[in-house]
Design a protein around this motif. Structure first.
Motif, PDB file in Angstrom:
ATOM      1  N   ILE A   6       4.048 -20.112  33.081  1.00 49.90           N
ATOM      2  CA  ILE A   6       5.163 -19.375  33.666  1.00 49.90           C
ATOM      3  C   ILE A   6       4.757 -18.939  35.064  1.00 49.90           C
ATOM      4  CG2 ILE A   6       6.650 -17.346  33.486  1.00 49.90           C
ATOM      5  CD1 ILE A   6       6.028 -17.437  30.425  1.00 49.90           C
ATOM      6  N   ALA A   7       5.542 -19.314  36.059  1.00 50.58           N
ATOM      7  CA  ALA A   7       5.258 -18.979  37.460  1.00 50.58           C
ATOM      8  C   ALA A   7       6.231 -17.909  37.930  1.00 50.58           C
ATOM      9  CB  ALA A   7       5.405 -20.228  38.328  1.00 50.58           C
ATOM     10  N   ILE A   8       5.704 -16.814  38.453  1.00 54.25           N
ATOM     11  CA  ILE A   8       6.550 -15.749  39.001  1.00 54.25           C
ATOM     12  C   ILE A   8       6.182 -15.541  40.462  1.00 54.25           C
ATOM     13  CG2 ILE A   8       7.253 -13.340  38.859  1.00 54.25           C
ATOM     14  CD1 ILE A   8       6.725 -13.367  35.912  1.00 54.25           C
ATOM     15  N   ASP A   9       7.118 -15.826  41.338  1.00 56.01           N
ATOM     16  CA  ASP A   9       6.915 -15.662  42.779  1.00 56.01           C
ATOM     17  C   ASP A   9       7.841 -14.576  43.309  1.00 56.01           C
ATOM     18  OD1 ASP A   9       4.981 -17.777  43.371  1.00 56.01           O
ATOM     19  OD2 ASP A   9       6.573 -19.148  42.788  1.00 56.01           O
ATOM     20  N   GLY A  10       7.557 -14.152  44.532  1.00 52.40           N
ATOM     21  CA  GLY A  10       8.423 -13.171  45.170  1.00 52.40           C
ATOM     22  C   GLY A  10       7.674 -12.387  46.224  1.00 52.40           C
ATOM     23  N   ASP A 124      -2.238 -20.468  27.770  1.00 50.15           N
ATOM     24  CA  ASP A 124      -0.881 -20.113  28.182  1.00 50.15           C
ATOM     25  C   ASP A 124      -0.966 -18.969  29.187  1.00 50.15           C
ATOM     26  OD1 ASP A 124       0.089 -21.959  26.355  1.00 50.15           O
ATOM     27  OD2 ASP A 124       0.422 -20.477  24.785  1.00 50.15           O
ATOM     28  N   VAL A 125      -0.281 -19.108  30.320  1.00 52.42           N
ATOM     29  CA  VAL A 125      -0.411 -18.099  31.368  1.00 52.42           C
ATOM     30  C   VAL A 125       0.937 -17.672  31.936  1.00 52.42           C
ATOM     31  CG1 VAL A 125      -2.694 -18.899  32.104  1.00 52.42           C
ATOM     32  CG2 VAL A 125      -0.654 -19.806  33.234  1.00 52.42           C
ATOM     33  N   ILE A 126       0.945 -16.435  32.405  1.00 47.96           N
ATOM     34  CA  ILE A 126       1.976 -15.962  33.327  1.00 47.96           C
ATOM     35  C   ILE A 126       1.223 -15.667  34.613  1.00 47.96           C
ATOM     36  CG2 ILE A 126       3.636 -14.165  33.908  1.00 47.96           C
ATOM     37  CD1 ILE A 126       4.243 -13.788  31.005  1.00 47.96           C
ATOM     38  N   MET A 127       1.536 -16.410  35.654  1.00 44.32           N
ATOM     39  CA  MET A 127       0.813 -16.296  36.918  1.00 44.32           C
ATOM     40  C   MET A 127       1.787 -15.854  38.004  1.00 44.32           C
ATOM     41  SD  MET A 127      -1.558 -19.244  38.763  1.00 44.32           S
ATOM     42  CE  MET A 127      -2.580 -19.464  37.299  1.00 44.32           C
ATOM     43  N   ASP A 128       1.433 -14.824  38.747  1.00 40.67           N
ATOM     44  CA  ASP A 128       2.333 -14.386  39.810  1.00 40.67           C
ATOM     45  C   ASP A 128       1.675 -14.486  41.171  1.00 40.67           C
ATOM     46  OD1 ASP A 128       1.486 -11.740  41.042  1.00 40.67           O
ATOM     47  OD2 ASP A 128       1.488 -11.111  38.959  1.00 40.67           O
ATOM     48  N   GLY A 129       2.516 -14.631  42.192  1.00 41.80           N
ATOM     49  CA  GLY A 129       2.018 -14.772  43.558  1.00 41.80           C
ATOM     50  C   GLY A 129       3.134 -15.091  44.527  1.00 41.80           C
ATOM     51  N   ARG A 130       2.818 -15.916  45.529  1.00 37.35           N
ATOM     52  CA  ARG A 130       3.791 -16.275  46.563  1.00 37.35           C
ATOM     53  C   ARG A 130       4.194 -17.754  46.499  1.00 37.35           C
ATOM     54  NH1 ARG A 130       2.800 -11.604  46.845  1.00 37.35           N
ATOM     55  NH2 ARG A 130       2.646 -10.259  48.675  1.00 37.35           N
ATOM     56  N   ASP A 131       3.322 -18.589  45.912  1.00 39.18           N
ATOM     57  CA  ASP A 131       3.610 -20.029  45.918  1.00 39.18           C
ATOM     58  C   ASP A 131       3.257 -20.676  44.573  1.00 39.18           C
ATOM     59  OD1 ASP A 131       0.873 -19.812  46.000  1.00 39.18           O
ATOM     60  OD2 ASP A 131       0.577 -21.359  47.517  1.00 39.18           O
ATOM     61  N   ILE A 132       3.409 -19.926  43.503  1.00 36.29           N
ATOM     62  CA  ILE A 132       2.996 -20.435  42.190  1.00 36.29           C
ATOM     63  C   ILE A 132       3.913 -21.567  41.737  1.00 36.29           C
ATOM     64  CG2 ILE A 132       2.338 -19.828  39.838  1.00 36.29           C
ATOM     65  CD1 ILE A 132       0.791 -18.414  42.116  1.00 36.29           C
ATOM     66  N   PHE A 145      11.780 -16.392  40.547  1.00 34.65           N
ATOM     67  CA  PHE A 145      11.597 -15.791  41.871  1.00 34.65           C
ATOM     68  C   PHE A 145      12.151 -14.372  41.788  1.00 34.65           C
ATOM     69  CE2 PHE A 145      12.368 -14.814  46.314  1.00 34.65           C
ATOM     70  CZ  PHE A 145      11.269 -15.377  46.945  1.00 34.65           C
ATOM     71  N   LEU A 146      11.235 -13.404  41.842  1.00 36.69           N
ATOM     72  CA  LEU A 146      11.578 -11.997  41.653  1.00 36.69           C
ATOM     73  C   LEU A 146      11.670 -11.313  43.010  1.00 36.69           C
ATOM     74  CD1 LEU A 146      11.851 -10.423  38.935  1.00 36.69           C
ATOM     75  CD2 LEU A 146       9.523  -9.615  39.321  1.00 36.69           C
ATOM     76  N   THR A 147      12.751 -10.593  43.256  1.00 36.86           N
ATOM     77  CA  THR A 147      12.894  -9.929  44.542  1.00 36.86           C
ATOM     78  C   THR A 147      13.606  -8.592  44.379  1.00 36.86           C
ATOM     79  OG1 THR A 147      13.592 -10.250  46.845  1.00 36.86           O
ATOM     80  CG2 THR A 147      15.102 -11.044  45.116  1.00 36.86           C
ATOM     81  N   ALA A 148      13.688  -7.829  45.462  1.00 40.19           N
ATOM     82  CA  ALA A 148      14.397  -6.551  45.520  1.00 40.19           C
ATOM     83  C   ALA A 148      14.498  -6.186  46.990  1.00 40.19           C
ATOM     84  CB  ALA A 148      13.651  -5.463  44.737  1.00 40.19           C
ATOM     85  N   SER A 149      15.321  -5.198  47.324  1.00 37.04           N
ATOM     86  CA  SER A 149      15.468  -4.796  48.724  1.00 37.04           C
ATOM     87  C   SER A 149      14.141  -4.262  49.249  1.00 37.04           C
ATOM     88  CB  SER A 149      16.537  -3.709  48.854  1.00 37.04           C
ATOM     89  OG  SER A 149      16.085  -2.499  48.253  1.00 37.04           O
ATOM     90  N   VAL A 150      13.919  -4.369  50.556  1.00 33.43           N
ATOM     91  CA  VAL A 150      12.655  -3.921  51.136  1.00 33.43           C
ATOM     92  C   VAL A 150      12.473  -2.417  50.951  1.00 33.43           C
ATOM     93  CG1 VAL A 150      13.567  -3.551  53.477  1.00 33.43           C
ATOM     94  CG2 VAL A 150      11.137  -4.089  53.143  1.00 33.43           C
ATOM     95  N   GLU A 151      13.563  -1.648  50.993  1.00 31.52           N
ATOM     96  CA  GLU A 151      13.461  -0.200  50.794  1.00 31.52           C
ATOM     97  C   GLU A 151      12.963   0.114  49.383  1.00 31.52           C
ATOM     98  OE1 GLU A 151      16.067  -1.716  52.121  1.00 31.52           O
ATOM     99  OE2 GLU A 151      16.046  -0.954  54.182  1.00 31.52           O
ATOM    100  N   GLU A 152      13.520  -0.582  48.408  1.00 35.37           N
ATOM    101  CA  GLU A 152      13.099  -0.323  47.027  1.00 35.37           C
ATOM    102  C   GLU A 152      11.672  -0.783  46.793  1.00 35.37           C
ATOM    103  OE1 GLU A 152      14.570  -0.704  42.447  1.00 35.37           O
ATOM    104  OE2 GLU A 152      15.890  -0.236  44.122  1.00 35.37           O
ATOM    105  N   ARG A 153      11.314  -1.922  47.373  1.00 35.87           N
ATOM    106  CA  ARG A 153       9.958  -2.422  47.194  1.00 35.87           C
ATOM    107  C   ARG A 153       8.936  -1.478  47.825  1.00 35.87           C
ATOM    108  NH1 ARG A 153       9.169  -7.052  49.886  1.00 35.87           N
ATOM    109  NH2 ARG A 153      11.220  -7.316  50.833  1.00 35.87           N
ATOM    110  N   ALA A 154       9.266  -0.955  49.004  1.00 39.31           N
ATOM    111  CA  ALA A 154       8.360  -0.018  49.674  1.00 39.31           C
ATOM    112  C   ALA A 154       8.238   1.274  48.869  1.00 39.31           C
ATOM    113  CB  ALA A 154       8.874   0.289  51.084  1.00 39.31           C
ATOM    114  N   ARG A 155       9.345   1.728  48.309  1.00 40.14           N
ATOM    115  CA  ARG A 155       9.304   2.958  47.505  1.00 40.14           C
ATOM    116  C   ARG A 155       8.413   2.771  46.280  1.00 40.14           C
ATOM    117  NH1 ARG A 155      11.458   4.169  43.026  1.00 40.14           N
ATOM    118  NH2 ARG A 155      12.927   2.418  43.012  1.00 40.14           N
ATOM    119  N   ARG A 156       8.565   1.617  45.613  1.00 39.35           N
ATOM    120  CA  ARG A 156       7.741   1.345  44.434  1.00 39.35           C
ATOM    121  C   ARG A 156       6.262   1.334  44.789  1.00 39.35           C
ATOM    122  NH1 ARG A 156      11.094  -3.898  42.175  1.00 39.35           N
ATOM    123  NH2 ARG A 156      12.974  -2.825  41.432  1.00 39.35           N
TER     124      ARG A 156
END
Length: 225
Positions: A6-10, A124-132, A145-156
């Motif tokens: 499983i590849a998770i990017d964002g 079996d893997v879940i691998m996250d990054g930018r180019d998985i 491909f997981l994303t969110a607004s820059v304001e929310e990401r910065a707050r998190r």
């Protein structure tokens, strides 16, 4: 029998690591945070007095002496740089920026690509990054491909750093995130973008639990196909 990948990017701060870690625990998969590997190399460069954004030859020269290992303890994945546990230090804002800079260097990406793929062939893997999904695991059975607004990401990210006792400024965290977004999406080697066959999930406004449930639903659906 082939492993399930499983590849998770964002972008930075989209919640990839936290969400992937929880989903992996529930599915009994191994979680791999590839960003931590780049952070470790960024940290190694900074410790040697190198500028990650410009001392390219120096960083390439140091790579043979950089050993990165992953281990799993009570707090989940831990990362070791030449035998030293640097799991906390690599989360400092300046190391986040250094990681984004060194990730543009082809030799750095080649070194880590081999390590990442070798892990995914064994379990079996879940691998996250930018180019998985686009580069590291193009044969992954599920790409997200997981994303969110820059304001929310910065707050998190700001809240995460504060919880760890790391002093930081929200506006600085947001500026660093915008810098990393630009760096990651405009680099010549493996730029940040959704794979053509990925599922795009915007988690703006979601609770952590809601995002994890969305991911788990996609995994279970794909494994039943």
């Amino acid at each position: 029998m082939s492993t399930f990948k499983i590849a998770i990017d964002g972008p930075a701060g989209a919640g990839k690591s936290t969400i992937a870690k929880k989903a992996a625990a529930q599915m009994d998969f191994v979680y791999i945070d590839t960003g931590a590997m780049y952070r470790a190399i960024g940290l190694a460069a900074v410790r040697q007095g190198l500028r990650p954004d410009s001392d390219i030859s120096g960083i390439v020269d140091m790579l043979p002496d950089v050993n990165i290992d992953l281990a799993y303890g009570e707090n989940g994945q831990e990362i070791f740089l030449n035998g030293e546990n640097v799991s906390t230090e690599i989360r400092l804002p300046e190391i986040s920026v250094a990681a984004s800079d060194v990730s543009k260097i082809p030799e750095v990406r080649a070194k880590l690509l081999e390590l990442q793929r070798s892990i995914a062939e064994k379990t079996d893997v879940i691998m996250d990054g930018r180019d998985i999904g686009t580069v590291v695991l193009p044969d992954a059975q599920l790409k997200i491909f997981l994303t969110a607004s820059v304001e929310e990401r910065a707050r998190r990210r700001f809240e995460e750093l504060k919880e760890k006792g790391i002093e930081c400024d929200f506006e600085e965290v947001k500026r660093d995130m915008e810098y990393r977004d630009k760096n990651d999406s405009e680099r010549e080697i493996a730029p940040l973008r959704p794979a053509e066959d990925s599922v795009v999930l915007d988690t703006t406004g979601n609770t952590l639990e809601q995002s994890v449930e969305l991911i788990l639903g996609l995994i279970k659906e794909r494994r039943e196909v």
